[in-house]
Design a protein around this motif. Structure first.
Motif, PDB file in Angstrom:
ATOM      1  N   GLN A   1       0.847  -1.185   0.000  1.00  0.00           N
ATOM      2  CA  GLN A   1       0.000   0.000   0.000  1.00  0.00           C
ATOM      3  C   GLN A   1       0.886   1.240   0.000  1.00  0.00           C
ATOM      4  OE1 GLN A   1      -3.183  -1.950  -0.535  1.00  0.00           O
ATOM      5  NE2 GLN A   1      -3.571   0.170   0.069  1.00  0.00           N
ATOM      6  N   GLU A   2       0.359   2.292  -0.571  1.00  0.00           N
ATOM      7  CA  GLU A   2       1.052   3.574  -0.565  1.00  0.00           C
ATOM      8  C   GLU A   2       1.439   3.941   0.864  1.00  0.00           C
ATOM      9  OE1 GLU A   2       0.302   7.140  -3.807  1.00  0.00           O
ATOM     10  OE2 GLU A   2      -1.318   6.582  -2.458  1.00  0.00           O
ATOM     11  N   GLY A   3       2.635   4.474   1.028  1.00  0.00           N
ATOM     12  CA  GLY A   3       3.102   4.863   2.349  1.00  0.00           C
ATOM     13  C   GLY A   3       3.954   3.796   3.022  1.00  0.00           C
ATOM     14  N   GLU A   4       3.781   2.549   2.608  1.00  0.00           N
ATOM     15  CA  GLU A   4       4.599   1.468   3.178  1.00  0.00           C
ATOM     16  C   GLU A   4       5.985   1.475   2.540  1.00  0.00           C
ATOM     17  OE1 GLU A   4       1.094  -1.781   4.264  1.00  0.00           O
ATOM     18  OE2 GLU A   4       2.296  -2.048   2.455  1.00  0.00           O
TER      19      GLU A   4
ATOM     20  N   LEU B   1      17.512  -3.134  -1.883  1.00  0.00           N
ATOM     21  CA  LEU B   1      17.015  -1.802  -2.222  1.00  0.00           C
ATOM     22  C   LEU B   1      15.769  -1.558  -1.400  1.00  0.00           C
ATOM     23  CD1 LEU B   1      16.868   0.775  -4.051  1.00  0.00           C
ATOM     24  CD2 LEU B   1      15.490  -0.588  -5.635  1.00  0.00           C
ATOM     25  N   LEU B   2      15.796  -0.507  -0.613  1.00  0.00           N
ATOM     26  CA  LEU B   2      14.647  -0.119   0.205  1.00  0.00           C
ATOM     27  C   LEU B   2      14.087   1.179  -0.350  1.00  0.00           C
ATOM     28  CD1 LEU B   2      12.840  -0.145   2.813  1.00  0.00           C
ATOM     29  CD2 LEU B   2      14.708   1.101   3.931  1.00  0.00           C
ATOM     30  N   ILE B   3      12.792   1.174  -0.630  1.00  0.00           N
ATOM     31  CA  ILE B   3      12.090   2.396  -1.019  1.00  0.00           C
ATOM     32  C   ILE B   3      11.180   2.758   0.144  1.00  0.00           C
ATOM     33  CG2 ILE B   3      10.564   3.501  -2.695  1.00  0.00           C
ATOM     34  CD1 ILE B   3      11.333   1.306  -4.697  1.00  0.00           C
ATOM     35  N   THR B   4      11.431   3.903   0.735  1.00  0.00           N
ATOM     36  CA  THR B   4      10.615   4.296   1.890  1.00  0.00           C
ATOM     37  C   THR B   4       9.414   5.115   1.440  1.00  0.00           C
ATOM     38  OG1 THR B   4      11.934   6.293   2.210  1.00  0.00           O
ATOM     39  CG2 THR B   4      12.616   4.322   3.422  1.00  0.00           C
ATOM     40  N   ALA B   5       8.363   5.070   2.247  1.00  0.00           N
ATOM     41  CA  ALA B   5       7.149   5.864   1.992  1.00  0.00           C
ATOM     42  C   ALA B   5       6.737   5.768   0.524  1.00  0.00           C
ATOM     43  CB  ALA B   5       7.377   7.318   2.397  1.00  0.00           C
ATOM     44  N   SER B   6       6.480   4.558   0.091  1.00  0.00           N
ATOM     45  CA  SER B   6       6.252   4.322  -1.337  1.00  0.00           C
ATOM     46  C   SER B   6       5.038   5.093  -1.854  1.00  0.00           C
ATOM     47  CB  SER B   6       6.067   2.831  -1.597  1.00  0.00           C
ATOM     48  OG  SER B   6       4.919   2.375  -0.925  1.00  0.00           O
TER      49      SER B   6
ATOM     50  N   GLU C   1      26.529   1.034   2.454  1.00  0.00           N
ATOM     51  CA  GLU C   1      25.185   1.614   2.406  1.00  0.00           C
ATOM     52  C   GLU C   1      25.259   2.927   1.641  1.00  0.00           C
ATOM     53  OE1 GLU C   1      23.000   1.311   6.082  1.00  0.00           O
ATOM     54  OE2 GLU C   1      22.141   3.312   5.779  1.00  0.00           O
ATOM     55  N   LYS C   2      24.165   3.199   0.917  1.00  0.00           N
ATOM     56  CA  LYS C   2      24.095   4.450   0.176  1.00  0.00           C
ATOM     57  C   LYS C   2      22.650   4.916   0.120  1.00  0.00           C
ATOM     58  CE  LYS C   2      26.297   6.517  -3.824  1.00  0.00           C
ATOM     59  NZ  LYS C   2      27.174   6.260  -4.968  1.00  0.00           N
ATOM     60  N   HIS C   3      22.480   6.226   0.196  1.00  0.00           N
ATOM     61  CA  HIS C   3      21.135   6.797   0.176  1.00  0.00           C
ATOM     62  C   HIS C   3      20.993   7.741  -1.004  1.00  0.00           C
ATOM     63  CE1 HIS C   3      20.095   5.706   4.447  1.00  0.00           C
ATOM     64  NE2 HIS C   3      21.403   5.553   4.456  1.00  0.00           N
ATOM     65  N   SER C   4      19.773   7.770  -1.550  1.00  0.00           N
ATOM     66  CA  SER C   4      19.447   8.761  -2.554  1.00  0.00           C
ATOM     67  C   SER C   4      17.961   9.034  -2.437  1.00  0.00           C
ATOM     68  CB  SER C   4      19.786   8.241  -3.958  1.00  0.00           C
ATOM     69  OG  SER C   4      19.391   9.178  -4.942  1.00  0.00           O
ATOM     70  N   GLY C   5      17.615  10.170  -1.840  1.00  0.00           N
ATOM     71  CA  GLY C   5      16.201  10.486  -1.646  1.00  0.00           C
ATOM     72  C   GLY C   5      15.528   9.422  -0.794  1.00  0.00           C
ATOM     73  N   ARG C   6      14.463   8.820  -1.318  1.00  0.00           N
ATOM     74  CA  ARG C   6      13.739   7.775  -0.585  1.00  0.00           C
ATOM     75  C   ARG C   6      14.349   6.387  -0.792  1.00  0.00           C
ATOM     76  NH1 ARG C   6       9.068   6.657  -2.404  1.00  0.00           N
ATOM     77  NH2 ARG C   6       9.230   7.749  -4.393  1.00  0.00           N
TER      78      ARG C   6
END
Lengths: 113, 110
Positions: B14-17, B74-79, B55-60
């Protein structure tokens, strides 16, 4: 400006015909690739060129012949098309031959009937 | 054979997960890249992580690399619904080519 452009986007043709797909990149990259994506979404390398020289030919039937007239262009010619050639073909380019960011075209959906 | 193999094959959230997808590879790498493919489009580069980075970050996006396990995530936060796409990894070890798996199909429901 589109970085990697390939034409046509769609191609429907009969078995046995010969067709070409063109690819151009305006990024100044020295390496260009052709990939085939099948119905299961696997992306398989077909060819890659570095500075107009063929560096990868991944067991592709010799009905497929790539041509690189210059560093900015890599065209794909296919002879005697078969039903199994139906797929989406992607052109890509990168600076350096592998392990660097690649830029992909929008794909050419080839349907052989 | 694929140098990068993604799992799961499909992920529905769901959106937000948050969405997490994984990549395993076979041989030593110089770097590892993640790409996204929207339906009917070409691949778009998301992020590159070098073999000496963990580890590396780029935006979400957050990418981790475990060279001892030959794996990356690969983790996408707040999808968002716009994150719906297929995600591919490439272990940058082969000269002249990028090698992908079948990808992870992510569906984010509004």
């Amino acid at each position: 400006d589109t970085a990697v452009s390939q034409t046509p986007k769609y191609l429907v043709t009969q078995m046995g015909n010969d067709k070409s797909i063109k690819c151009e990149q305006n990024l100044g990259h020295d390496t260009m690739y052709w990939y085939k994506q099948d119905s299961k979404k696997f992306l398989k390398i077909m060819f890659s060129y570095n500075n107009k020289e063929l560096i990868i030919n991944e067991t592709v039937p010799n009905r497929f012949s790539p041509k690189s007239p210059d560093k900015a262009h890599l065209n794909l010619h296919i002879n005697s098309l078969e039903l199994g050639d139906s797929a989406v073909y992607f052109c890509a380019s990168s600076q350096g031959a592998g392990g660097t960011e690649a830029f992909f075209g929008q794909g050419t959906r080839l349907t052989v009937v | 054979s694929q140098q990068g193999e993604e799992d799961p094959q499909a992920l529905s959230i769901q959106e937000g997960e948050n969405a997490t997808m994984n990549c395993s590879y076979k041989t030593s790498i110089n770097n590892l890249q993640w790409y996204r493919q929207n339906s009917g489009r070409g691949l778009v580069h998301l992020i590159l992580i070098r073999s000496n980075e963990r580890e590396k970050h780029s935006g979400r996006l957050r990418v981790t690399l475990d060279t001892s396990k030959k794996s990356s995530s690969l983790l996408i936060t707040a999808s968002r619904a716009a994150d719906t796409a297929s995600y591919f990894c490439d272990g940058g070890t082969s000269y002249g080519k990028l090698t992908f798996g079948q990808g992870t199909i992510l569906t984010v429901h509004p």
